[in-house]
Scaffold this motif. Structure first.
Motif, PDB file in Angstrom:
ATOM      1  N   SER A  60       0.826  -1.200   0.000  1.00 42.66           N
ATOM      2  CA  SER A  60       0.000   0.000   0.000  1.00 42.66           C
ATOM      3  C   SER A  60       0.861   1.250   0.000  1.00 42.66           C
ATOM      4  CB  SER A  60      -0.947   0.018   1.202  1.00 42.66           C
ATOM      5  OG  SER A  60      -0.223   0.114   2.409  1.00 42.66           O
ATOM      6  N   LYS A  62       0.255   5.676   0.458  1.00 44.08           N
ATOM      7  CA  LYS A  62      -0.642   6.812   0.681  1.00 44.08           C
ATOM      8  C   LYS A  62      -0.616   7.750  -0.524  1.00 44.08           C
ATOM      9  CE  LYS A  62      -0.420   7.206   5.690  1.00 44.08           C
ATOM     10  NZ  LYS A  62      -0.017   8.065   6.817  1.00 44.08           N
ATOM     11  N   PRO A  65      -4.670  12.791   2.216  1.00 44.16           N
ATOM     12  CA  PRO A  65      -5.828  12.707   3.114  1.00 44.16           C
ATOM     13  C   PRO A  65      -7.122  12.784   2.305  1.00 44.16           C
ATOM     14  CG  PRO A  65      -4.250  14.321   3.924  1.00 44.16           C
ATOM     15  CD  PRO A  65      -3.814  13.943   2.537  1.00 44.16           C
ATOM     16  N   VAL A  90      -8.707   4.380   3.676  1.00 41.12           N
ATOM     17  CA  VAL A  90      -8.423   3.749   4.967  1.00 41.12           C
ATOM     18  C   VAL A  90      -7.979   4.830   5.939  1.00 41.12           C
ATOM     19  CG1 VAL A  90      -6.989   2.061   6.178  1.00 41.12           C
ATOM     20  CG2 VAL A  90      -7.709   1.607   3.828  1.00 41.12           C
ATOM     21  N   ASP A  91      -8.598   4.866   7.105  1.00 41.23           N
ATOM     22  CA  ASP A  91      -8.234   5.836   8.141  1.00 41.23           C
ATOM     23  C   ASP A  91      -8.209   7.268   7.597  1.00 41.23           C
ATOM     24  OD1 ASP A  91      -7.942   3.757   9.987  1.00 41.23           O
ATOM     25  OD2 ASP A  91      -5.835   3.470   9.447  1.00 41.23           O
ATOM     26  N   ASP A  92      -9.212   7.618   6.799  1.00 47.47           N
ATOM     27  CA  ASP A  92      -9.343   8.949   6.205  1.00 47.47           C
ATOM     28  C   ASP A  92      -8.201   9.335   5.270  1.00 47.47           C
ATOM     29  OD1 ASP A  92     -11.874   9.613   7.109  1.00 47.47           O
ATOM     30  OD2 ASP A  92     -11.118  10.399   9.007  1.00 47.47           O
ATOM     31  N   PHE A  93      -7.546   8.329   4.676  1.00 43.45           N
ATOM     32  CA  PHE A  93      -6.529   8.567   3.646  1.00 43.45           C
ATOM     33  C   PHE A  93      -6.923   7.832   2.378  1.00 43.45           C
ATOM     34  CE2 PHE A  93      -3.727   9.960   6.993  1.00 43.45           C
ATOM     35  CZ  PHE A  93      -2.888  10.863   6.358  1.00 43.45           C
ATOM     36  N   LYS A  95      -5.558   5.764  -0.456  1.00 44.90           N
ATOM     37  CA  LYS A  95      -4.367   4.938  -0.642  1.00 44.90           C
ATOM     38  C   LYS A  95      -4.539   4.101  -1.899  1.00 44.90           C
ATOM     39  CE  LYS A  95      -3.270   4.270   4.255  1.00 44.90           C
ATOM     40  NZ  LYS A  95      -2.966   3.257   5.277  1.00 44.90           N
TER      41      LYS A  95
END
Length: 134
Positions: A60, A62, A65, A90-93, A95
């Protein structure tokens, strides 16, 4: 299956002129050099897939955001243009991820996934942010 994942990651990093960092036996990262002096970090993790009861490898990277001005429909359309790499949130990112089962892939296939994940994440990082952050 006995597989030294980090040994593969380190060797591939050297092969492409990247940088390698090991977190633990099942997680490491490669900084992948790309065109125009850009770089993209790709995290590799070996993990058990509960749904299929198999060991998988997930790569993965990034992009940026997540925000409401990101066109999610466009990202889903882009998913149809790639082989291994797909957009996820995922987690407000935002990716890019690519994964496979360890039992069905050879090292050349892993290299292809890493390169595709890095290139797609970098391309969209530039489109969405104008920067080379990740």
């Amino acid at each position: 299956m006995d597989y030294n994942f980090n040994e593969f990651m380190e060797k591939f990093s050297e092969e492409i002129g990247g940088q390698f960092s090991e977190y633990d036996q099942s997680k490491s990262v490669i900084i992948v050099p790309l065109e125009e002096n850009r770089f993209q970090a790709v995290l590799g993790v070996i993990k058990h897939n509960e749904k299929f009861n198999k060991t998988g490898i997930e790569f993965s990277s990034k992009v940026c955001p997540f925000s409401d001005n990101i066109d999610c429909k466009q990202l889903i359309i882009e998913n149809s243009k790639t082989c291994h790499a797909k957009f996820v949130i995922v987690d407000d990112f935002v990716k890019v991820e690519g994964s496979t089962f360890l039992e069905t892939v050879k090292e050349e296939g892993l290299k292809e996934i890493i390169k595709e994940v890095a290139q797609l994440a970098d391309e969209w990082e530039l489109k969405l942010t104008g920067l080379d952050v990740n």
